[in-house]
Motif scaffolding. Structure first.
Motif, PDB file in Angstrom:
ATOM      1  N   LEU A  61       0.810  -1.222   0.000  1.00 41.99           N
ATOM      2  CA  LEU A  61       0.000   0.000   0.000  1.00 41.99           C
ATOM      3  C   LEU A  61       0.839   1.267   0.000  1.00 41.99           C
ATOM      4  O   LEU A  61       0.385   2.312  -0.465  1.00 41.99           O
ATOM      5  CB  LEU A  61      -0.915  -0.011   1.227  1.00 41.99           C
ATOM      6  N   ALA A  62       2.039   1.183   0.531  1.00 41.51           N
ATOM      7  CA  ALA A  62       2.880   2.386   0.602  1.00 41.51           C
ATOM      8  C   ALA A  62       4.352   2.003   0.501  1.00 41.51           C
ATOM      9  O   ALA A  62       4.788   1.021   1.093  1.00 41.51           O
ATOM     10  CB  ALA A  62       2.630   3.129   1.916  1.00 41.51           C
ATOM     11  N   GLU A 104       8.259   3.670   0.889  1.00 41.42           N
ATOM     12  CA  GLU A 104       9.177   4.771   1.180  1.00 41.42           C
ATOM     13  C   GLU A 104      10.523   4.385   0.573  1.00 41.42           C
ATOM     14  O   GLU A 104      11.042   3.305   0.862  1.00 41.42           O
ATOM     15  CB  GLU A 104       9.324   4.984   2.689  1.00 41.42           C
ATOM     16  N   TYR A 148       1.704   8.509  -7.207  1.00 38.55           N
ATOM     17  CA  TYR A 148       0.319   8.060  -7.017  1.00 38.55           C
ATOM     18  C   TYR A 148       0.061   6.951  -8.031  1.00 38.55           C
ATOM     19  O   TYR A 148       0.215   7.166  -9.239  1.00 38.55           O
ATOM     20  CB  TYR A 148      -0.634   9.236  -7.251  1.00 38.55           C
ATOM     21  N   GLY A 172      -3.716   1.585  -8.559  1.00 38.46           N
ATOM     22  CA  GLY A 172      -4.356   0.675  -7.617  1.00 38.46           C
ATOM     23  C   GLY A 172      -4.503   1.259  -6.223  1.00 38.46           C
ATOM     24  O   GLY A 172      -4.969   0.570  -5.312  1.00 38.46           O
ATOM     25  N   GLY A 173      -4.086   2.512  -6.023  1.00 38.18           N
ATOM     26  CA  GLY A 173      -4.238   3.164  -4.726  1.00 38.18           C
ATOM     27  C   GLY A 173      -2.972   3.202  -3.893  1.00 38.18           C
ATOM     28  O   GLY A 173      -2.920   3.901  -2.884  1.00 38.18           O
ATOM     29  N   VAL A 217       0.736   4.305  -2.763  1.00 36.65           N
ATOM     30  CA  VAL A 217       1.384   5.612  -2.833  1.00 36.65           C
ATOM     31  C   VAL A 217       2.840   5.461  -2.407  1.00 36.65           C
ATOM     32  O   VAL A 217       3.235   4.447  -1.821  1.00 36.65           O
ATOM     33  CB  VAL A 217       0.682   6.632  -1.910  1.00 36.65           C
ATOM     34  N   SER A 218       3.634   6.469  -2.724  1.00 35.91           N
ATOM     35  CA  SER A 218       5.028   6.437  -2.276  1.00 35.91           C
ATOM     36  C   SER A 218       5.468   7.831  -1.865  1.00 35.91           C
ATOM     37  O   SER A 218       4.914   8.830  -2.314  1.00 35.91           O
ATOM     38  CB  SER A 218       5.946   5.914  -3.379  1.00 35.91           C
ATOM     39  N   ASN A 219       6.484   7.859  -1.004  1.00 33.35           N
ATOM     40  CA  ASN A 219       7.091   9.115  -0.562  1.00 33.35           C
ATOM     41  C   ASN A 219       8.596   8.907  -0.597  1.00 33.35           C
ATOM     42  O   ASN A 219       9.097   7.901  -0.086  1.00 33.35           O
ATOM     43  CB  ASN A 219       6.614   9.472   0.847  1.00 33.35           C
ATOM     44  N   PHE A 273      11.475   0.625   1.425  1.00 30.37           N
ATOM     45  CA  PHE A 273      10.542   0.079   2.423  1.00 30.37           C
ATOM     46  C   PHE A 273       9.178  -0.096   1.777  1.00 30.37           C
ATOM     47  O   PHE A 273       8.718   0.775   1.037  1.00 30.37           O
ATOM     48  CB  PHE A 273      10.429   1.059   3.602  1.00 30.37           C
ATOM     49  N   GLY A 301       5.208  -1.006   2.898  1.00 39.41           N
ATOM     50  CA  GLY A 301       4.189  -1.296   3.897  1.00 39.41           C
ATOM     51  C   GLY A 301       3.008  -1.965   3.218  1.00 39.41           C
ATOM     52  O   GLY A 301       2.474  -1.436   2.243  1.00 39.41           O
ATOM     53  N   ALA A 302       2.629  -3.135   3.721  1.00 43.47           N
ATOM     54  CA  ALA A 302       1.546  -3.900   3.104  1.00 43.47           C
ATOM     55  C   ALA A 302       0.404  -4.066   4.097  1.00 43.47           C
ATOM     56  O   ALA A 302       0.440  -3.553   5.212  1.00 43.47           O
ATOM     57  CB  ALA A 302       2.073  -5.253   2.638  1.00 43.47           C
ATOM     58  N   GLU A 303      -0.609  -4.772   3.667  1.00 47.67           N
ATOM     59  CA  GLU A 303      -1.804  -4.915   4.500  1.00 47.67           C
ATOM     60  C   GLU A 303      -1.485  -5.556   5.854  1.00 47.67           C
ATOM     61  O   GLU A 303      -2.035  -5.163   6.875  1.00 47.67           O
ATOM     62  CB  GLU A 303      -2.841  -5.776   3.774  1.00 47.67           C
TER      63      GLU A 303
END
Lengths: 365, 365
Positions: free
Chosen positions: B184-185, B187, B259, B262-263, B265-267, B280, B282-284
């Protein structure tokens, strides 16, 4: 933790009197005979699972009262913590706590939007107040809370437990003593996957906002105390919602960047979709990092030279002892003061303004 | 790395034929008897310290030529790598390499702004081309390079060595097989403290840009192959320069957010002021991370369940062997193709456009 008296004194100078609680817990203080009495206002998960057990370990403060709107919770609290009938209040008769000499401090552990009201009522009742983070849901409320406590001549402390955590103290030392030179960039992220769609965190009227209010504030705090300056500007981005129904009221994920006067910068991420929890500082000649930085336990610190061995403590006990000592010694705990909480609220309002405007927002903190 | 043939086939399907190089290096291929000959175009630090030593370990390609504008470097290269006089070129007579049957592949290791010219000249000389990242300093140049190689019927591969690195393959597996659920995210950060103020990296005419072009591109690549989709939009922020004279030509530090459809995101953050180097996800139901993610060595992978034991390999050897096999088998290495390089260039141009405009920029990749 403290390798020498010199280093300890440096900590103390930075951390304010409150930090004395941890390293000197075993030493004799003039006021050590007296323990303060605390009442927990709100008996949710944090009060039940963290604060009350921690109060079994504190040396300068003890649990003497509870305030709850759920009478069914009372018997088990009475039994477990021997709380006398006269020290149990509900939200209707809370103000009568003014007449209760057992209670010196009230700890506001209610949903965010109720922090201001109960902090102000606590101060008016003549009690010192510890208020959970975020101190409020707006800068305006925060200012009112500070004014109310000042008017009452009582201390206001925010629940910033990490200011008493040995990992974060060592992290701050790495920055202040420039172990790897000046810190130039901080990456700080905090987020988790919010389960229950009915929890108060997802209702803006109770929470004031989403992950930023709830856990992103730790990343803001961490960035500020690592860099040791106040940010002068902020940019921020809200990410599109993947669960718009669940997050109809608050943001789901967001990022922000802080700009500091000495040239240091930060980049942060906070979310209710996934676990992320880290405080990283990049300096001129190396880096240092805490993983699981903002949790109640499980911190791991390392630098580019390898992992550091640090003995964890009970963060909540250290925090409440620290605040209690600062009250007993009448030296406000500047590291966790209402003013300190207000600075984070100013950053949070700046972040929301930057998201709404799409522009860089100047901060005056 | 590969626990079963099924898993291996999944990798192959994702990674393209090029990925065969590493796991099957010991197996018999019809074309394995023949080694390709490569010439390094540019004898800077990466060619000298990484590529040439790696070519002592490759099984499907070997160092046979050099192209340099610095005659004083030639004797030591000749001595160390037994390079015959006839396989040594300068930038004036480089095109004569067309007549040299020893050389099948040219590896362009020049400053970024020279990648396009030498890739196109190499293709016109009838050579396959490996080009260091970033493939070019603009999307337009990248498209010209792809067209030139296509016209010549030669492969174009970018120096994306991490597509052959076992840590990154395992990282991609964690995402594709949803070991912790959907990602989902992300980094991703890459930066270092640029020392020498006179290095070509700081001259825009040679580098095309600052840390984004040089190392930030790894964070873009890492984000894209972790999420496995193409970003549809980007926001980005340039931080004020703390050393404006040193960085008068290129950005010093920047952040960006991607963006995905599938929703996810990254920073990201990239800088020339301090060391930061991490991928890194991050998943469900958990997270996975590579530290020192983008370096030539020193990768460490761990998940929320703990560290993973992965045996490092020579990334450059695996990459060049992978590309060589894809040439020998006439199956383009899609994972490191010119088209793949071009996608990163589109993101990079989007980041610069987002910084210049202060607005979210739509991407068409």
């Amino acid at each position: 933790m403290f390798h020498s008296r010199r280093k300890f004194l440096q900590y103390s100078a930075y951390m304010g009197a409150g930090a004395l609680a941890m390293p000197l817990a075993g030493m004799a203080f003039p006021s050590q005979q007296k323990k303060l009495g605390i009442a927990l206002v709100g008996l949710g998960g944090y009060a039940t699972n963290q604060l009350a057990p921690a109060l079994m370990q504190t040396q300068h403060i003890e649990l003497r009262g509870i305030v709850t709107g759920t009478p069914s919770k009372i018997p088990q609290w009475q039994e477990k913590y021997k709380i006398p009938e006269k020290n149990i209040y509900n939200y209707g008769n809370f103000d009568e706590i003014a007449d209760n000499k057992d209670i010196d401090v009230v700890y506001i552990v209610l949903p965010n939007s109720m922090h201001a009201e109960y902090t102000i009522r606590g101060a008016k009742a003549g009690k010192h107040v510890i208020c959970e983070k975020p101190m409020s849901v707006s800068v305006k409320e925060g200012e009112e809370m500070i004014a109310a406590c000042k008017k009452a001549g009582k201390q206001l402390a925010i629940g910033y437990r990490l200011h008493y955590d040995p990992f974060h103290l060592e992290f701050i030392r790495h920055s202040r003593e420039q172990v790897f030179g000046k810190v130039l960039a901080v990456e700080a992220s905090d987020g988790f996957r919010a389960g229950d769609p009915n929890q108060w965190r997802l209702k803006k009227a109770l929470s004031g906002g989403g992950p930023l209010m709830d856990v992103g504030i730790y990343a803001i705090q961490g960035t500020r105390y690592t860099i040791g300056e106040e940010p002068i500007a902020v940019t921020a981005q809200e990410f599109p919602k993947t669960m718009p129904e669940k997050f109809k009221d608050v943001e789901e994920s967001l990022a922000w960047q802080l700009y500091f006067p000495g040239g240091a910068v930060s980049n942060s991420f906070s979310t209710y979709t996934t676990n992320v929890n880290r405080l990283f500082a990049g300096a001129e000649k190396g880096w240092f990092e805490i993983n699981n930085a903002f949790g109640y336990s499980g911190q791991q610190m390392r630098t580019n030279k390898g992992p550091l061995q640090i003995t964890p403590i009970n963060q909540q006990a250290a925090h409440m002892d620290g605040v209690a000592l600062s009250i007993l010694q009448n030296k406000p705990a500047n590291n966790v003061s209402g003013e300190e909480g207000l600075r984070d609220m100013k950053v949070i309002e700046g972040i929301y303004e930057a998201i709404a405007s799409g522009k860089k927002v100047d901060l005056k903190i």
